[in-house]
Write an enzyme that holds these catalytic residues in place. Sequence first.
Site, short mmCIF file in Angstrom:
data_model
loop_
_atom_site.label_atom_id
_atom_site.label_comp_id
_atom_site.label_asym_id
_atom_site.label_seq_id
_atom_site.Cartn_x
_atom_site.Cartn_y
_atom_site.Cartn_z
N ALA A 251 36.09 35.55 40.07
CA ALA A 251 36.57 36.77 39.39
C ALA A 251 38.03 36.71 38.97
O ALA A 251 38.57 37.72 38.50
CB ALA A 251 36.31 38.04 40.22
N ALA A 252 38.67 35.55 39.09
CA ALA A 252 40.07 35.45 38.61
C ALA A 252 40.11 35.69 37.11
O ALA A 252 40.94 36.46 36.61
CB ALA A 252 40.63 34.07 38.96
N GLY A 253 39.20 35.03 36.38
CA GLY A 253 39.15 35.21 34.92
C GLY A 253 38.78 36.64 34.55
O GLY A 253 39.33 37.21 33.61
N ASP A 254 37.86 37.23 35.31
CA ASP A 254 37.44 38.61 35.03
C ASP A 254 38.61 39.58 35.26
O ASP A 254 38.82 40.52 34.49
CB ASP A 254 36.27 39.01 35.94
CG ASP A 254 35.04 38.13 35.72
OD1 ASP A 254 34.88 37.63 34.59
OD2 ASP A 254 34.28 37.95 36.67
#
Length: 308
Positions: A251-254
């Site tokens: 979820a870093a990109g999210d």
Amino acid sequence: MSKVIVLGSLNVDTILRIKQFPSPGETVQAYEKTSAAGGKGANQAVAAARAGAETNFIGQIGNDGAGKFMLKSLEADNIDGSYVSTSQSVGTGTANIMLNENGQNCILVYGGANQTLTVNDVKKAEPVIKDSDFIVAQFETPQNTAVAAFKIAKSYGVTTVLNPAPAPNEPIDPDLLRLTDLIIPNELESASITGIEITDEGSMITTANKFITMGINNLIITIGDKGAFYSTKKNHDLVPAFKVRAVDTTAAGDTFIGALVSQLKPDFSNIQSAINFAQHASSLTVQHLGAQPSIPHLDDILKTENVK
Ligand code: RIB
């Protein structure tokens, strides 16, 4: 602060912590198993909402406990679930996440109800799409729903943001690309769409030009711990990332995308500072376990250094 609507997936994530990823044919033991709310779409919506954006969501769950859990998770972050439909025939999406000791992951997604979202479901959300500043979509829901949503959005002057993740194994509808104002791939997704490998700033500029030929004038490529490259009609630059110790990169990109659109101006004039804010948000996410449990709130992002 922006008004955001996200069209996308809702998954219950099962996180299995292992020492090293298995090789094909190998069996490995997980030393811990937890579960958390996830899904690229829901994560991006939660990130936008926690960063202060008024946020709506279009998606689909199954008629099951997992679906109720996902809906409650959205509502806990004040995200309106009125346009989350319920499939009577397919279960809520799930993701099995193998997480190694370096915080890297391998994710296996069962799309379930995410994949049975229809254009009709999207059309019902027109009243909230038209009142938004940004609409964001990814590829864990059918492409034709993103096309329909972006068509509605463009007819009202709403800015469209495509995160082409996961990299699709079918061609991207050229209409979807033409309807996209800003595309945010990581370097692998970018290469799979353009055929251009991201190696240096020259290849990033060539990539931006390639996207322009496809109809997209604005680009942000996220390049892991190297940072993010952006290109708009007016400017381009590489915004370096800063180093933190990653426990779980899920979820870093999210988080980057949700936090970015919470701050971005629709004319992209503050793109550099919005990227800086989003990088601070995602640097907090990677320091904690699980997708939605690790997404930071505005106060925490503002407490990190250098955020103006
Ligand atoms: O981007 C991370 C997400 O990808 C996880 O939460 C998982 O559900 C998959 O969709």
